[in-house]
Motif scaffolding. Structure first.
Motif, PDB file in Angstrom:
ATOM      1  N   VAL A   1      -9.876  -1.436  -3.930  1.00 14.01           N
ATOM      2  CA  VAL A   1     -10.140  -2.859  -3.712  1.00 14.01           C
ATOM      3  C   VAL A   1     -11.162  -3.314  -4.755  1.00 14.01           C
ATOM      4  O   VAL A   1     -12.309  -2.843  -4.751  1.00 14.01           O
ATOM      5  CB  VAL A   1     -10.653  -3.114  -2.285  1.00 14.01           C
ATOM      6  CG1 VAL A   1     -10.923  -4.602  -2.071  1.00 14.01           C
ATOM      7  CG2 VAL A   1      -9.641  -2.601  -1.256  1.00 14.01           C
TER       8      VAL A   1
ATOM      9  N   CYS B   1      -6.162  -5.875  -5.421  1.00 11.74           N
ATOM     10  CA  CYS B   1      -6.087  -4.581  -4.759  1.00 11.74           C
ATOM     11  C   CYS B   1      -4.995  -3.776  -5.454  1.00 11.74           C
ATOM     12  O   CYS B   1      -3.969  -4.334  -5.866  1.00 11.74           O
ATOM     13  CB  CYS B   1      -5.779  -4.770  -3.278  1.00 11.74           C
ATOM     14  SG  CYS B   1      -5.762  -3.255  -2.297  1.00 11.74           S
TER      15      CYS B   1
ATOM     16  N   TRP C   1      -1.295  -5.093   2.212  1.00  8.73           N
ATOM     17  CA  TRP C   1      -2.594  -5.750   2.222  1.00  8.73           C
ATOM     18  C   TRP C   1      -2.392  -7.225   1.917  1.00  8.73           C
ATOM     19  O   TRP C   1      -1.417  -7.616   1.266  1.00  8.73           O
ATOM     20  CB  TRP C   1      -3.561  -5.127   1.198  1.00  8.73           C
ATOM     21  CG  TRP C   1      -3.151  -5.299  -0.240  1.00  8.73           C
ATOM     22  CD1 TRP C   1      -2.350  -4.471  -0.969  1.00  8.73           C
ATOM     23  CD2 TRP C   1      -3.503  -6.388  -1.110  1.00  8.73           C
ATOM     24  NE1 TRP C   1      -2.181  -4.961  -2.247  1.00  8.73           N
ATOM     25  CE2 TRP C   1      -2.879  -6.141  -2.360  1.00  8.73           C
ATOM     26  CE3 TRP C   1      -4.279  -7.540  -0.966  1.00  8.73           C
ATOM     27  CZ2 TRP C   1      -3.014  -7.010  -3.451  1.00  8.73           C
ATOM     28  CZ3 TRP C   1      -4.414  -8.403  -2.045  1.00  8.73           C
ATOM     29  CH2 TRP C   1      -3.797  -8.136  -3.270  1.00  8.73           C
TER      30      TRP C   1
ATOM     31  N   THR D   1      -5.109  -5.629   6.449  1.00  8.41           N
ATOM     32  CA  THR D   1      -4.035  -4.664   6.233  1.00  8.41           C
ATOM     33  C   THR D   1      -3.052  -4.756   7.388  1.00  8.41           C
ATOM     34  O   THR D   1      -3.411  -5.132   8.512  1.00  8.41           O
ATOM     35  CB  THR D   1      -4.573  -3.225   6.118  1.00  8.41           C
ATOM     36  OG1 THR D   1      -5.268  -2.871   7.317  1.00  8.41           O
ATOM     37  CG2 THR D   1      -5.492  -3.085   4.924  1.00  8.41           C
TER      38      THR D   1
ATOM     39  N   ILE E   1       0.865  -1.178   0.000  1.00  7.55           N
ATOM     40  CA  ILE E   1       0.000   0.000   0.000  1.00  7.55           C
ATOM     41  C   ILE E   1       0.902   1.228   0.000  1.00  7.55           C
ATOM     42  O   ILE E   1       1.891   1.284   0.744  1.00  7.55           O
ATOM     43  CB  ILE E   1      -0.924   0.012   1.232  1.00  7.55           C
ATOM     44  CG1 ILE E   1      -1.870  -1.203   1.194  1.00  7.55           C
ATOM     45  CG2 ILE E   1      -1.732   1.301   1.296  1.00  7.55           C
ATOM     46  CD1 ILE E   1      -2.727  -1.343   2.438  1.00  7.55           C
TER      47      ILE E   1
ATOM     48  N   PRO F   1      -7.913   2.437   6.029  1.00 12.33           N
ATOM     49  CA  PRO F   1      -7.456   1.041   6.134  1.00 12.33           C
ATOM     50  C   PRO F   1      -6.474   0.802   7.272  1.00 12.33           C
ATOM     51  O   PRO F   1      -6.018  -0.324   7.451  1.00 12.33           O
ATOM     52  CB  PRO F   1      -6.796   0.800   4.778  1.00 12.33           C
ATOM     53  CG  PRO F   1      -6.370   2.145   4.309  1.00 12.33           C
ATOM     54  CD  PRO F   1      -7.413   3.098   4.814  1.00 12.33           C
TER      55      PRO F   1
ATOM     56  N   ALA G   1      -1.100   1.906   7.301  1.00  7.71           N
ATOM     57  CA  ALA G   1      -1.257   0.652   6.553  1.00  7.71           C
ATOM     58  C   ALA G   1      -0.286   0.621   5.379  1.00  7.71           C
ATOM     59  O   ALA G   1      -0.302   1.511   4.528  1.00  7.71           O
ATOM     60  CB  ALA G   1      -2.693   0.507   6.052  1.00  7.71           C
TER      61      ALA G   1
END
Length: 339
Positions: A273, A261, A219, A229, A209, A290, A216
């Motif tokens: 997502v 994602c 993922w 996450t 990410i 997230p 975060a």
């Protein structure tokens, strides 16, 4: 508000007609899609295992590469090989080979600078992560055998951070349920593994990410459709069944599976997502934050009525503002992606 709440975005859009559509040359499942400067590359399921190249604008088939003798397991476009003026296409297969393709000539060979990494299925008691110098492809320059104890399912370098220390991190995931962050330049495996997280179930997909999102940084998704996450220290921040967020208001959306994602410094929403239905529809979801466990989800775009069955692969081509989807129906669809 619980993390399973799904709200309609004020700009929710539904598209029912793709800009272009075509079929794989072998009428096989389309398992993955890669983005090249002039083409989209797709990998076909067994027994074909070919790699098709399609013109980006018309989806006209322009070439078919022989692929692998047995199942193609990964297909990537890589633009960080030193000395290359444009991205190259890399594939791996269950035949034990990693191939770097020249899309113009349909030839392959590890002939360029860079670092190539691949993972294996469990072999006896070991699942291997192998590193090659492409100038010397006959043997790996290092092998890590104890990072994971089952099939390696994901390997991804961090291309989302501008810091030098983060850009050399390798994310790996496995059927053993572990996520690992490693230094790919370290020969000593005990020193190479920097952080480990345990999802508690077999991991089918994972990725980075973008650092701009916040805490975060990773993922991951399981075979049972759990989506989670993680921080860069492998602390789990969110975990839920991705099928739980649903809409039953003026319209209905129920997720059956995660497709993929997507997260870059420019993607909005971020992370994006993408989920699918068993009927062949796809949707774009996002989470408000997230980095926490209880933020609501939003439904942004629906792409419907043009696949039959499972959508196996999806590529967001941000530069051209399109989504490319591939399905078990062997169809490749090119869709608009409204901002």
């Amino acid at each position: 508000m619980s993390s399973s709440a799904l709200l309609e975005s004020p700009t929710l859009t539904q598209l029912t007609t793709p800009q272009n559509s075509t079929n794989s040359s072998s009428n096989s499942y389309i398992l993955s899609i890669a983005n090249l400067p002039s083409y989209y590359a797709t990998s076909a399921s067994a027994p074909s295992n070919v790699i098709d190249l399609f013109d980006k604008h018309t989806l006209r088939g322009v070439n078919t590469l022989p692929g692998h003798e047995t199942a193609t397991t990964s297909l990537r476009s890589v633009d960080t090989f030193l000395g290359n003026a444009s991205p190259v296409l890399i594939s791996s297969g269950k035949d034990g080979s990693v191939k770097v393709w020249d899309a113009r000539t349909a030839e392959c060979g590890l002939k360029r600078w860079g670092l190539v990494v691949a993972g294996t299925e469990l072999q006896g008691e070991d699942a291997l992560i192998l590193y090659w110098d492409p100038r010397k492809p006959n043997a790996p320059i290092r092998t890590h055998s104890s990072t994971h104890s089952d099939d390696i399912t994901v390997l991804a370098f961090d291309k989302t951070s501008s810091s030098a220390s983060s850009s050399n991190l390798l994310l790996s995931a496995s059927s053993d349920g572990l996520l690992s962050l490693s230094n790919p330049e370290e020969d000593d495996e005990d020193e190479a593994v920097l952080q480990v997280g345990n999802m508690g179930c077999s991991i089918s997909q994972a990725g980075w990410i973008d650092a701009s999102v916040g805490k975060a940084r990773v993922w991951a998704a399981s075979d049972m459709e759990t989506f989670a996450t993680w921080s860069d220290e492998m602390d789990q921040l969110m975990s839920l069944d991705i099928r739980e967020p649903s809409v039953h208001t003026n319209r209905t959306w129920v997720t059956d599976y995660l497709i993929t994602c997507h997260s870059t410094s420019t993607s909005r929403p971020n992370p994006a997502v993408f989920v699918g239905s068993n009927e062949g529809d796809a949707a774009l979801l996002s989470n408000m934050n997230p980095s926490v466990s209880d933020a609501p989800w939003f439904l942004h775009i629906l792409w419907t009525n043009n696949h039959v069955g499972i959508v196996r692969s999806l590529l967001w081509d941000e530069q051209n503002q399109v989504i490319v989807t591939g399905g078990e129906d062997s169809k490749l669809n090119l869709w608009a992606c409204p901002p």
